[in-house]
Design an enzyme around this catalytic site. Structure first.
Site, PDB file in Angstrom:
ATOM      1  N   PRO A 280       0.795  -1.229   0.000  1.00  0.00           N
ATOM      2  CA  PRO A 280       0.000   0.000   0.000  1.00  0.00           C
ATOM      3  C   PRO A 280       0.831   1.285   0.000  1.00  0.00           C
ATOM      4  CG  PRO A 280      -0.789  -1.506   1.677  1.00  0.00           C
ATOM      5  CD  PRO A 280       0.447  -2.101   1.113  1.00  0.00           C
ATOM      6  N   ASN A 281       0.360   2.214  -0.786  1.00  0.00           N
ATOM      7  CA  ASN A 281       0.854   3.592  -0.854  1.00  0.00           C
ATOM      8  C   ASN A 281       2.197   3.760  -1.556  1.00  0.00           C
ATOM      9  OD1 ASN A 281      -1.403   4.806   0.568  1.00  0.00           O
ATOM     10  ND2 ASN A 281      -0.581   3.786   2.387  1.00  0.00           N
TER      11      ASN A 281
ATOM     12  N   ARG B 257       4.588  11.141  -1.296  1.00  0.00           N
ATOM     13  CA  ARG B 257       4.248  10.653   0.043  1.00  0.00           C
ATOM     14  C   ARG B 257       5.431  10.851   0.987  1.00  0.00           C
ATOM     15  NH1 ARG B 257       4.202   4.609   2.277  1.00  0.00           N
ATOM     16  NH2 ARG B 257       3.345   5.080   4.322  1.00  0.00           N
TER      17      ARG B 257
ATOM     18  N   TYR C 158      10.587   9.041   2.715  1.00  0.00           N
ATOM     19  CA  TYR C 158      10.742   8.113   1.592  1.00  0.00           C
ATOM     20  C   TYR C 158      11.529   8.672   0.414  1.00  0.00           C
ATOM     21  CZ  TYR C 158       7.238   5.602   4.230  1.00  0.00           C
ATOM     22  OH  TYR C 158       6.572   4.943   5.234  1.00  0.00           O
TER      23      TYR C 158
ATOM     24  N   ASN D 217       8.223  -5.464  -0.499  1.00  0.00           N
ATOM     25  CA  ASN D 217       8.015  -4.370   0.436  1.00  0.00           C
ATOM     26  C   ASN D 217       6.541  -4.428   0.813  1.00  0.00           C
ATOM     27  OD1 ASN D 217       7.560  -2.017   1.840  1.00  0.00           O
ATOM     28  ND2 ASN D 217       8.973  -0.807   0.603  1.00  0.00           N
TER      29      ASN D 217
ATOM     30  N   ALA E  32       2.455  -1.244   4.859  1.00  0.00           N
ATOM     31  CA  ALA E  32       1.636  -1.373   6.071  1.00  0.00           C
ATOM     32  C   ALA E  32       1.252  -2.813   6.374  1.00  0.00           C
ATOM     33  CB  ALA E  32       0.383  -0.512   5.952  1.00  0.00           C
TER      34      ALA E  32
ATOM     35  N   GLU F  12      12.375  -9.411   2.472  1.00  0.00           N
ATOM     36  CA  GLU F  12      11.533  -8.277   2.886  1.00  0.00           C
ATOM     37  C   GLU F  12      12.393  -7.023   2.807  1.00  0.00           C
ATOM     38  OE1 GLU F  12       9.272  -6.732   6.963  1.00  0.00           O
ATOM     39  OE2 GLU F  12      10.507  -8.534   7.020  1.00  0.00           O
TER      40      GLU F  12
ATOM     41  N   HIS G 142      12.444  -2.546   3.102  1.00  0.00           N
ATOM     42  CA  HIS G 142      11.801  -1.292   3.506  1.00  0.00           C
ATOM     43  C   HIS G 142      12.722  -0.142   3.128  1.00  0.00           C
ATOM     44  CE1 HIS G 142       8.640  -3.336   5.673  1.00  0.00           C
ATOM     45  NE2 HIS G 142       9.576  -4.165   6.118  1.00  0.00           N
TER      46      HIS G 142
ATOM     47  N   SER H 198      12.594   2.973   4.462  1.00  0.00           N
ATOM     48  CA  SER H 198      13.032   3.559   5.729  1.00  0.00           C
ATOM     49  C   SER H 198      13.369   2.415   6.697  1.00  0.00           C
ATOM     50  CB  SER H 198      11.924   4.440   6.317  1.00  0.00           C
ATOM     51  OG  SER H 198      10.797   3.652   6.674  1.00  0.00           O
TER      52      SER H 198
END
Length: 143
Positions: A8-9, A16, A21, A72, A75, A96, A98, A100
């Site tokens: 999401p996002n 964003r 980010y 990624n 959320a 996995e 990310h 950040s």
């Protein structure tokens, strides 16, 4: 082939929370992943969804075809037991990622329900997290 799946996002990268980010867009991320794949000699398929069921379906597809995944979960990281259970069925490496560092952010981001069923986790290096994950998967495939 390696799937790069984004939750999401993430299509809103560039607008964003750029202080968290960065200013690069999702298109920049997709091109970086495809270019990294070309350098590694592997096809990279980049996808993004805001829908949990779609993400679970992509993980099932990867498991069915033994396709490695850079994920990624965004959320979904913190609460999606459906995604966690799908990842537990993986048949190839899954890293996995990310952008950040969730451990350096709000308390609710400190828990990953998917980390325990992933091959490994790379976080906090901006878009470079994806490059590192792709390199790790390519290296595992050559062993």
């Amino acid at each position: 082939m390696i799937y790069v799946l984004n939750g999401p996002n993430l299509r809103r990268l560039g607008t964003r929370e750029p202080d968290v980010y960065g200013a690069e867009t999702f298109a920049d991320l997709a091109e970086l992943c495809r270019e990294t794949g070309r350098e590694l000699g592997v096809e990279v398929v980049v996808r993004q969804t805001d829908d949990e069921a779609t993400m679970v379906g992509w993980i099932h597809e990867a498991a069915d075809h033994k396709i490695p995944v850079v994920l990624n979960p965004a959320a979904f990281t913190h609460y999606s037991y459906a995604l966690r259970d799908a990842i537990a069925q993986r048949t190839a490496p899954l890293v996995e990622v990310h952008i950040s560092n969730p451990a350096a952010r709000e308390e609710f981001r400190h828990t990953s329900v998917v980390a325990g069923v992933a091959t490994g986790t790379i976080a906090g290096f901006g878009l470079r997290s994806y490059v590192l994950a792709l390199q790790a998967i390519a290296e595992m495939a050559s062993e």
